[in-house]
Design a protein around this motif. Structure first.
Motif, PDB file in Angstrom:
ATOM      1  N   GLN A 152       0.858  -1.172   0.000  1.00  0.00           N
ATOM      2  CA  GLN A 152       0.000   0.000   0.000  1.00  0.00           C
ATOM      3  C   GLN A 152       0.898   1.227   0.000  1.00  0.00           C
ATOM      4  O   GLN A 152       1.792   1.344   0.851  1.00  0.00           O
ATOM      5  CB  GLN A 152      -0.923  -0.009   1.223  1.00  0.00           C
ATOM      6  N   HIS A 155       0.976   8.275  -2.561  1.00  0.00           N
ATOM      7  CA  HIS A 155       1.710   8.998  -3.588  1.00  0.00           C
ATOM      8  C   HIS A 155       1.587  10.502  -3.360  1.00  0.00           C
ATOM      9  O   HIS A 155       0.502  11.013  -3.063  1.00  0.00           O
ATOM     10  CB  HIS A 155       1.162   8.646  -4.977  1.00  0.00           C
ATOM     11  N   ARG A 163      -2.763  10.347  -4.187  1.00  0.00           N
ATOM     12  CA  ARG A 163      -3.579   9.134  -4.161  1.00  0.00           C
ATOM     13  C   ARG A 163      -2.887   8.068  -3.315  1.00  0.00           C
ATOM     14  O   ARG A 163      -1.714   8.205  -2.956  1.00  0.00           O
ATOM     15  CB  ARG A 163      -3.795   8.588  -5.578  1.00  0.00           C
ATOM     16  N   THR A 164      -3.636   7.009  -3.010  1.00  0.00           N
ATOM     17  CA  THR A 164      -3.083   5.828  -2.350  1.00  0.00           C
ATOM     18  C   THR A 164      -3.384   4.620  -3.224  1.00  0.00           C
ATOM     19  O   THR A 164      -4.538   4.395  -3.591  1.00  0.00           O
ATOM     20  CB  THR A 164      -3.704   5.619  -0.954  1.00  0.00           C
ATOM     21  N   SER A 165      -2.361   3.871  -3.570  1.00  0.00           N
ATOM     22  CA  SER A 165      -2.545   2.669  -4.377  1.00  0.00           C
ATOM     23  C   SER A 165      -2.292   1.437  -3.517  1.00  0.00           C
ATOM     24  O   SER A 165      -1.520   1.484  -2.555  1.00  0.00           O
ATOM     25  CB  SER A 165      -1.604   2.667  -5.585  1.00  0.00           C
ATOM     26  N   TYR A 166      -2.951   0.335  -3.857  1.00  0.00           N
ATOM     27  CA  TYR A 166      -2.787  -0.897  -3.089  1.00  0.00           C
ATOM     28  C   TYR A 166      -2.826  -2.108  -4.013  1.00  0.00           C
ATOM     29  O   TYR A 166      -3.442  -2.081  -5.088  1.00  0.00           O
ATOM     30  CB  TYR A 166      -3.872  -1.027  -2.013  1.00  0.00           C
ATOM     31  N   LYS A 181      -6.507  -5.003  -6.694  1.00  0.00           N
ATOM     32  CA  LYS A 181      -5.690  -3.794  -6.685  1.00  0.00           C
ATOM     33  C   LYS A 181      -6.538  -2.602  -7.077  1.00  0.00           C
ATOM     34  O   LYS A 181      -7.586  -2.743  -7.713  1.00  0.00           O
ATOM     35  CB  LYS A 181      -4.496  -3.927  -7.640  1.00  0.00           C
ATOM     36  N   THR A 183      -6.978   2.071  -6.473  1.00  0.00           N
ATOM     37  CA  THR A 183      -6.526   3.372  -5.972  1.00  0.00           C
ATOM     38  C   THR A 183      -7.683   4.066  -5.264  1.00  0.00           C
ATOM     39  O   THR A 183      -8.828   3.955  -5.693  1.00  0.00           O
ATOM     40  CB  THR A 183      -6.050   4.270  -7.133  1.00  0.00           C
TER      41      THR A 183
END
Length: 312
Positions: A152, A155, A163-166, A181, A183
């Motif tokens: 996780q 950004h 944003r947050t990506s996982y 997966k 965002t």
């Protein structure tokens, strides 16, 4: 054929979503949970008996924004390579028009998803294009999985959160990986209740509970629970009030938790520091990435409940 309002599964009165909130009466589960995932722990559906449609004006607004962005990007790129202004204008307008058309069409396409996390596995069903379409079905049973890899990342651009990506990947023995997966946009809080992130998080929780019985078996037979890391240390063992590190060369170094100066999970990395600066190859400390450790949540659970580690 099913219609928009058909329900294949009726949630019990105490049913919870993947985010831990109550399943609302308007949620329509257009596909039933498969028997092989066992009792349902959490469930969610984006299909509602009271659908909230985005207005045409909002779709047009989004399309125009993306079109402008695409046109500017093409204009800037072509300007760098000295393309004639007339050609730049035409290509930029074409890119903008294509982007606008795609965005407007994509925004109006029917989509729905319902998903389940059970005691023994997970299931996800997706509809696209029409309520009467055949759902895309994805089912993963925990007994067929070997381990879970997660990451996780938050950004930032020029110091501002973007944003947050996982990524959650269950590796399976004989089947393709089961991957979730996406965002979301929430720096200080949590994403909205129906965000797909919660399916991954709830699945990880159920998977960790599934692994606990094997961890208890290892603890009873070996006196520790072992976790692979991949580099030096190659393995980390967690026992009652101790940690043991195994290098690629086979060297074993055991440390009592009471002798650790600091243990922390920070910026996506586990960091261990011993009171003796000569410990661990004369450095007194080591670290490794959270995303590099399979079943990292179980590792945290063992550190806290078995080794008595308190994170700083």
């Amino acid at each position: 054929m099913e219609t928009l309002l058909d329900a294949a599964w009726a949630p019990p009165a105490n049913a919870q979503t993947h985010a831990g909130t109550a399943v609302t009466p308007d949620m329509i589960f257009f596909a039933a949970p498969p028997a092989e995932i066992g009792p349902v722990l959490t469930a969610a559906s984006t299909l509602s008996s009271e659908p909230k449609k985005r207005s045409i004006l909002s779709e047009v607004g989004v399309a125009l924004f993306l079109a402008s962005f695409a046109g500017l990007i093409i204009w800037a790129l072509l300007s760098l390579i000295s393309v004639p202004n007339g050609v730049i204008l035409v290509l930029s307008l074409v890119a903008a028009a294509a982007t606008a058309a795609w965005s407007f069409y994509d925004g109006r396409v029917f989509r729905a998803e319902c998903s389940y996390v059970g005691k023994y596995g997970m299931a996800r069903y997706s509809l696209k294009g029409s309520p009467t379409a055949t759902p895309k079905t994805e089912v993963m049973c925990f007994e067929n999985a070997t381990h879970l890899q997660t990451s996780q990342t938050r950004h930032y651009k020029n110091g501002v959160y973007s944003r947050t990506s996982y990524v959650y990947i269950w590796r399976q023995r004989n089947n393709a990986d089961f991957q979730l997966k996406g965002t979301y946009y929430s720096e200080s809080g949590q994403p909205p209740t129906l965000d797909p992130f919660y399916l991954a998080a709830s699945g990880e929780s159920a998977w960790t509970q599934h692994l606990l019985k094997f961890a208890n078996q290892d603890l009873a037979e070996k006196g520790y629970v072992e976790f692979p890391v991949g580099k030096d240390p190659q393995l980390v063992r967690v026992g009652a009030n101790f940690l043991e590190f195994i290098t690629q060369a086979g060297e074993q170094q055991r440390a009592a938790v009471a002798d650790m100066q600091n243990v922390e999970l920070k910026s996506g990395r586990f960091k261990f520091k011993h009171r003796d600066a000569k410990w661990w190859s004369g450095k007194g400390k080591y670290n490794f990435a959270y995303s590099g450790m399979p079943n990292a949540r179980l590792f945290i659970l063992c550190l806290q409940q078995l080794a008595g580690v308190q994170f700083s």
